[in-house]
Structures are given as C-alpha cells and as structure tokens.
Design a protein around this motif. Structure first.
Motif: not given
Length: 110
Positions: A60-68, A99-104, A106-110
C-alpha cells in the motif's frame, strides 16, 4: 517467534525492498518473503499473520496492486487470529493492532 515484533517488521521491510529491486510484483513478493521465514523451526501462526500484514502495508505504501495479497490476507486476518496474535505478541500486541488499524485505514481510502 524468533524476532520481536519491531525486528520482524524491519526485516520484512528489508526483504520487501530487496524483492522489489529484483523486479518482483506484489503477488510474487509475498511468497518470496514468506519463504525467508516459514522454514524456521519456530515459525508460528502469529509470525505468518504479521508477515502478511507487513507485506500488505509495504504494498500500500508503495502504491502496488493489492488484489492477490488481499485475497490471501482476508482468511488469515480473522477475529480469532487477530486476538491470538495480539496475545502471543504480549507487550508488542499493541503495535500489531496499531499496524492493523493503519492498514485498514489506508485501504479504506483506496
């Protein structure tokens, strides 16, 4: 776990960067990073959860695709596994939850 939470996070980040520099995409990086750790005697479910989270955060931080990675992460991040990982990490459980909350978030914004 052989490493403390913050040490493992740093090592996974280094591995992530190394595999990125080798031209790996997000779906190739996760198994490559896991392969660095899962053959150890003390590889645990908590370590598996943490490594998946760290790789996903780096993607996510690198702007990479997360699908897989998202498909692999969803069944691993169950309420039970999150609680178990937090308990096994002891005093580092709070950092894991942050970290889990930060991930969530960050991905909620995508």
């Amino acid at each position: 776990m052989i490493f403390r939470y913050h040490e493992l996070r740093d090592y996974v980040c280094e591995d992530f960067r190394r595999f990125c520099s080798m031209g790996f995409n997000a779906e190739q990086i996760l198994p490559a990073v896991l392969d660095e750790y899962r053959h150890g005697e003390d590889f645990s479910t908590a370590e598996n959860v943490c490594i998946h989270l760290f790789v996903a955060l780096n993607c996510v931080e690198e702007g990479m695709e997360l699908h897989g990675i998202a498909e692999k992460l969803a069944p691993i991040l169950t309420e039970d596994s999150i609680n178990m990982t937090r308990l096994l990490l002891g005093e580092d459980g709070t950092a894991f939850l942050k970290d889990l909350e930060r991930f969530r978030s960050m991905t909620a914004k995508v």
